[in-house]
Design an enzyme around this catalytic site. Structure first.
Site, PDB file in Angstrom:
ATOM      1  N   CYS A  42       0.811  -1.225   0.000  1.00  0.00           N
ATOM      2  CA  CYS A  42       0.000   0.000   0.000  1.00  0.00           C
ATOM      3  C   CYS A  42       0.842   1.272   0.000  1.00  0.00           C
ATOM      4  CB  CYS A  42      -0.947   0.013   1.196  1.00  0.00           C
ATOM      5  SG  CYS A  42      -2.063  -1.376   1.218  1.00  0.00           S
ATOM      6  N   HIS A  93      -3.293   7.202   3.165  1.00  0.00           N
ATOM      7  CA  HIS A  93      -3.701   5.930   2.582  1.00  0.00           C
ATOM      8  C   HIS A  93      -5.077   5.566   3.134  1.00  0.00           C
ATOM      9  CE1 HIS A  93      -3.955   1.869   1.329  1.00  0.00           C
ATOM     10  NE2 HIS A  93      -3.613   1.333   2.476  1.00  0.00           N
ATOM     11  N   ASN A 118      -9.964  -0.324   0.563  1.00  0.00           N
ATOM     12  CA  ASN A 118      -8.511  -0.167   0.499  1.00  0.00           C
ATOM     13  C   ASN A 118      -8.022  -0.673  -0.861  1.00  0.00           C
ATOM     14  OD1 ASN A 118      -5.744  -0.480   0.702  1.00  0.00           O
ATOM     15  ND2 ASN A 118      -5.776  -1.386   2.746  1.00  0.00           N
TER      16      ASN A 118
END
Ligand code: ACO
Length: 322
Positions: free
Chosen positions: A105, A244, A274
């Site tokens: 990520c 994020h 996500n």
């Protein structure tokens, strides 16, 4: 900036039919309401290509002016060649060197840090794509992970800007002692694909949710503070904090500690879940496309993820060459 997501939407209600969960649990624990899931024919390069085309158009840059193409992904089309090479060919970016970066990520943050360094070394235009078809690594019988993730791509063109604009300070980092907190055991050289590993579901994401949660809140705060200190900038001068998008509770807990007002935080995790390496560039692309970020605004991006890895960058938006 550019972005792309698949057409198919998977809602919390849809997940209720797959696993023992509820819209209420997912919403209160994560803030996620829906996510996009790629159809079986769509690979990382397909979404990455679409985001790249949009980014090039928005930046008014031709594909053959790109001299470096970096793709941040943990779900490449295949182990090799690099997904960057597949996208390069489709874009006809024939003057670009191309490679992938694997930092989960945090991948996009790693990509722009490398891109910045390469610009300083003499490259002219760097295309950074963050893309993950993370649904391919998800066990849709595992309620502790399947509710969290979605597929998508975001892209940015980096180049020189007028004095006073652009990147001010940044960092990337890693702590491999947490490598097993979030990992996919099989599919690499340790445990290659085989009937046994498929049966044992070792090709899916395994996550220690609570530990990752604690790490995430801590690292968002620490990394943000370090970058602000490096830049000599006060937190209340930040116009957009773009973290994020993993879980709204993580974002809110970090923002509270950092004392960042809610109207300065960009949140879209409710719509996308996500999206791993795509999360920060999708958020930035949305801000830019909606005209919410103006020339001169300070933007702070923070990524974190498997590795464990993290990365932050502070930039003054605007001053683009046309
Ligand atoms: N629906 C209903 N119940 C569930 C679900 C679900 N989808 N998932 C877990 N539960 C249950 C658990 O089984 C547990 O039940 P128990 O108490 O009977 O054992 C209970 O809910 C509480 O589980 P916790 O794991 O303690 O829940 P928590 O509040 O910690 O939330 C979550 C879990 C959302 C995963 C949270 O820990 C989190 O967001 N962690 C960070 C994850 C993350 O961001 N990962 C990505 C990092 S970025 C990258 O690189 C990919």
């Amino acid at each position: 900036m550019g972005k792309a997501v698949p057409e198919r939407v998977l809602t919390n209600k849809d997940l209720e039919a797959l696993v023992d969960t509820s819209d209420e649990w997912i919403t209160t624990r994560t803030g996620i309401k829906q996510r996009y899931i790629a159809d079986p024919d769509t690979a990382a390069s397909d979404l990455g290509y679409l985001a790249a085309v949009q980014a090039l158009a928005n930046a008014q840059v031709r594909a053959d002016d790109i001299d470096l193409l970096i793709v941040a992904t943990t779900t490449p089309d295949m182990p090799f060649p690099a997904t960057a090479c597949i996208i390069q060919e489709r874009l006809n970016a024939k003057n670009a060197a191309a490679f992938d970066v694997a930092a989960a990520c945090s991948g996009f943050m790693y990509g722009i840090e490398i891109g910045r360094a390469m610009l300083a070394a003499g490259y002219q235009k760097v295309l950074v794509v963050g893309v993950d078809v993370i649904s391919r690594l998800i066990d849709y019988e595992d309620r502790s992970t399947c509710v969290l993730f979605g597929d998508g791509a975001g892209a940015a063109v980096l180049g020189s800007v007028e004095p006073g604009f652009g990147f001010i300070a940044s960092e990337i980092g890693a702590d491999g002692s947490g490598a097993m907190l979030l990992h996919v055991p099989a599919g690499g050289s340790r445990i290659p694909a085989q009937a046994k590993s498929l049966e044992a579901k070792q090709h899916y994401v395994k996550m220690c949710g609570r530990e990752v949660y604690k790490f995430a809140v801590q690292i968002i705060c620490d990394s943000t503070e370090r970058v602000l200190r490096k830049a000599g900038v006060a937190v209340d001068t930040i116009r957009w904090f773009v973290p994020h998008q993993a879980n709204v509770r993580i974002i809110e807990a970090a923002a509270q500690r950092l004392q960042i007002a809610a109207d300065r935080i960009y949140v879209n995790v409710d719509r996308y879940g996500n999206t791993s390496a795509a999360s920060v560039p999708i958020a930035l692309a949305e801000l830019a496309q909606a005209g919410l970020v103006e020339d001169g605004d300070l933007v702070l991006m923070v990524g974190f993820g498997a590795g464990l890895t993290w990365g932050s960058a502070l930039l003054r938006w605007g001053g683009f060459e046309r």
